[in-house]
Design a protein around this motif. Structure first.
Motif: not given
Length: 280
Positions: A178, A202-203, A205-206
């Motif tokens: 992540q 991005i906002q 955790y991805k």
């Protein structure tokens, strides 16, 4: 007894009474829910008021000997109430909201402090904690010390490392990697260090894919919470083709306390600098 002596005695008696009342006012039975707040409380010398902490309160070691009320995002009102606290001090990360509402309904004072992951946010958190505890002067002293330590580390990082594009990765084991985006503690610490977060668009955790990692192509990768050694991690398809791995700039940062945003932030940044310069 002369009038002057009587007046002096009366003044002394008043001062002693006022000091006693102030001491009683600050001696709440306190539960701290957030490891950074617990650390601040100890740094302010108010640990005698603590009757319980949450599972994120692992520093100093003495805090781990206190009753544990559970994880800060999955609190039980019953467990906290069993400690008969007068006050709960926490951050906006605590929950669920129903548990906090039950505590308030039971007459427990709850102080929810801001936890913005920045140097200014940390200074505010220290001063707000000190205000709650009636230790404003100690809070000002601690805030000044922490600010000085962080600024020294920032200057050293700028001089020795310069501007770097960094990817902060959390190893989720079977769930994969992540990557940290904005509005995370990891993004906050990268900003404080003067680095650019390659995934700031991005906002939260991805999941990290090999394509996204290659496109981001960071100068440095900071790996957190991994059970694998760096050599094994470097072979992972999501990391192996990045500039960071190819230049040997993949670092494990599990032990640096970078994400606590407590009084040791300056020390953590200095530790990061030492780790990165040891490999440059």
């Amino acid at each position: 007894m002369t009038l002057a002596k009587a007046t002096t005695r009366l003044l002394l008696t008043s001062l002693i009474s006022a000091a006693g009342l102030a001491s009683q006012a600050s001696a709440d039975r306190l539960v701290s829910i957030d490891g950074s707040l617990t650390e601040i409380i100890y740094a302010l010398g108010a640990e005698a008021d603590l009757v319980g902490v949450d599972t994120t309160s692992i520093y100093p070691e003495a805090a781990t000997n206190l009753p544990d009320v559970g994880y800060m995002r999955a609190l039980s009102a019953e467990g906290i109430l069993s400690l008969a606290p007068d006050r709960v001090i926490t951050t906006a990360d605590a929950g669920p909201a129903d548990a906090l509402s039950q505590l308030q309904a039971a007459g427990i004072k709850i102080d929810i402090l801001d936890n913005t992951p920045s140097l200014a946010g940390l200074i505010s958190k220290i001063q707000s904690t000190a205000a709650v505890l009636g230790r404003r002067e100690a809070g000002d002293d601690l805030a000044a010390q922490v600010e000085d330590e962080v600024e020294q580390a920032q200057r050293a990082i700028a001089e020795q490392l310069g501007s770097l594009n960094v990817m902060f990765v959390m190893d989720g084991g079977s769930r994969g990697f992540q990557v940290a985006g904005r509005d995370t503690l990891a993004d906050g610490v990268l900003n404080v260090a003067g680095f650019t977060n390659v995934f700031e668009a991005i906002q939260g955790y991805k999941p990290l894919t090999p394509e996204a990692a290659i496109n981001a192509n960071p100068d440095v990768i900071l790996m957190f919470h991994s059970q694998k050694n760096l050599e094994e991690l470097a072979t992972n398809p999501a990391l192996s083709l990045t500039r960071a791995v190819q230049n040997g700039r993949l670092y494990n940062v599990d032990d640096l306390d970078l994400l606590s945003f407590g009084p040791r932030l300056g020390t953590a940044l200095q530790g990061l600098l030492e780790r990165m310069t040891d490999h440059t």
